[in-house]
Design an enzyme around this catalytic site. Sequence first.
Site, PDB file in Angstrom:
ATOM      1  N   MET A   1      -2.475   7.842   5.253  1.00  0.00           N
ATOM      2  CA  MET A   1      -2.544   8.231   4.492  1.00  0.00           C
ATOM      3  C   MET A   1      -3.083   8.471   3.239  1.00  0.00           C
ATOM      4  O   MET A   1      -1.994   9.365   2.847  1.00  0.00           O
ATOM      5  CB  MET A   1      -2.221   6.134   4.459  1.00  0.00           C
ATOM      6  CG  MET A   1      -0.933   5.689   4.970  1.00  0.00           C
ATOM      7  SD  MET A   1       0.110   6.235   5.450  1.00  0.00           S
ATOM      8  CE  MET A   1       0.500   6.418   3.439  1.00  0.00           C
ATOM      9  N   GLU A   2      -4.102   8.843   3.099  1.00  0.00           N
ATOM     10  CA  GLU A   2      -4.866   9.354   2.613  1.00  0.00           C
ATOM     11  C   GLU A   2      -4.851  10.836   2.611  1.00  0.00           C
ATOM     12  O   GLU A   2      -4.974  11.533   1.778  1.00  0.00           O
ATOM     13  CB  GLU A   2      -6.641   9.189   2.402  1.00  0.00           C
ATOM     14  CG  GLU A   2      -7.273   7.733   1.635  1.00  0.00           C
ATOM     15  CD  GLU A   2      -6.607   6.796   2.915  1.00  0.00           C
ATOM     16  OE1 GLU A   2      -6.323   5.437   2.440  1.00  0.00           O
ATOM     17  OE2 GLU A   2      -6.189   7.151   3.993  1.00  0.00           O
TER      18      GLU A   2
ATOM     19  N   HIS B   1      -5.400  -0.329   1.642  1.00  0.00           N
ATOM     20  CA  HIS B   1      -6.990  -0.622   1.567  1.00  0.00           C
ATOM     21  C   HIS B   1      -7.969   0.456   0.172  1.00  0.00           C
ATOM     22  O   HIS B   1      -7.721   1.612   0.471  1.00  0.00           O
ATOM     23  CB  HIS B   1      -7.761  -0.882   2.832  1.00  0.00           C
ATOM     24  CG  HIS B   1      -7.239  -2.061   3.489  1.00  0.00           C
ATOM     25  ND1 HIS B   1      -6.665  -1.710   4.238  1.00  0.00           N
ATOM     26  CD2 HIS B   1      -7.966  -3.095   3.309  1.00  0.00           C
ATOM     27  CE1 HIS B   1      -6.270  -2.907   4.624  1.00  0.00           C
ATOM     28  NE2 HIS B   1      -6.924  -4.240   4.508  1.00  0.00           N
TER      29      HIS B   1
ATOM     30  N   ASP C   1       4.806  20.978  -9.922  1.00  0.00           N
ATOM     31  CA  ASP C   1       4.862  20.929 -11.333  1.00  0.00           C
ATOM     32  C   ASP C   1       4.363  22.552 -11.850  1.00  0.00           C
ATOM     33  O   ASP C   1       5.032  22.829 -12.967  1.00  0.00           O
ATOM     34  CB  ASP C   1       4.140  19.871 -11.178  1.00  0.00           C
ATOM     35  CG  ASP C   1       4.342  19.711 -12.815  1.00  0.00           C
ATOM     36  OD1 ASP C   1       4.724  19.373 -13.608  1.00  0.00           O
ATOM     37  OD2 ASP C   1       3.021  19.475 -13.012  1.00  0.00           O
TER      38      ASP C   1
ATOM     39  N   LEU D   1      -0.066  -1.230  -0.187  1.00  0.00           N
ATOM     40  CA  LEU D   1      -0.365  -1.892   1.074  1.00  0.00           C
ATOM     41  C   LEU D   1      -1.961  -1.131   1.801  1.00  0.00           C
ATOM     42  O   LEU D   1      -2.473  -1.597   2.414  1.00  0.00           O
ATOM     43  CB  LEU D   1       0.826  -2.220   2.164  1.00  0.00           C
ATOM     44  CG  LEU D   1       1.834  -3.304   1.840  1.00  0.00           C
ATOM     45  CD1 LEU D   1       3.108  -3.363   2.976  1.00  0.00           C
ATOM     46  CD2 LEU D   1       0.994  -4.757   1.653  1.00  0.00           C
TER      47      LEU D   1
END
Length: 161
Positions: free
Chosen positions: A113-114, A77, A128, A75
């Site tokens: 969000m970025e 963009h 990792d 959701l």
Amino acid sequence: MSQLTHINAAGEAHMVDVSAKAETVREARAEAFVTMRSETLAMIIDGRHHKGDVFATARIVGIQAAKRTWDLIPLCHPLMLSKVEVNLQAEPEHNRVRIETLCRLTGKTGVEMEALTAASVAALTIYDMCKAVQKDMVIGPVRLLAKSGGKSGDFKVEADD
């Protein structure tokens, strides 16, 4: 109380229409931590990791993650980010790495969000790369530090004591 912007009247998830919004400069900062044993942190700091430079790798992966947030979170963009910064700092006094990210653009939607994705995926990259020597590292907390621009106004976390 504010409404959830990604849920319509029928309770269905949807992508927010931002076409009528004005373009403004928007910026967000986030942070994440990876806590580990002192020996693991020393290996990173001293450049003794057999996979290479952990911080350089996590920085590049964090930048790439910010640019691909729309692909990971359906959701969100797709955005034309004008700046992505990923800074990593060893904190030996706490046996951890602090990751701080900054994302900026001139656009119609925010970059929180970025920034959060960049910090999170950089932390996952450290895990990792180091899991062969330590599997019980802890990622977190991950949080938004600040945002500016847009209709909802500015936000900044209170200073930690």
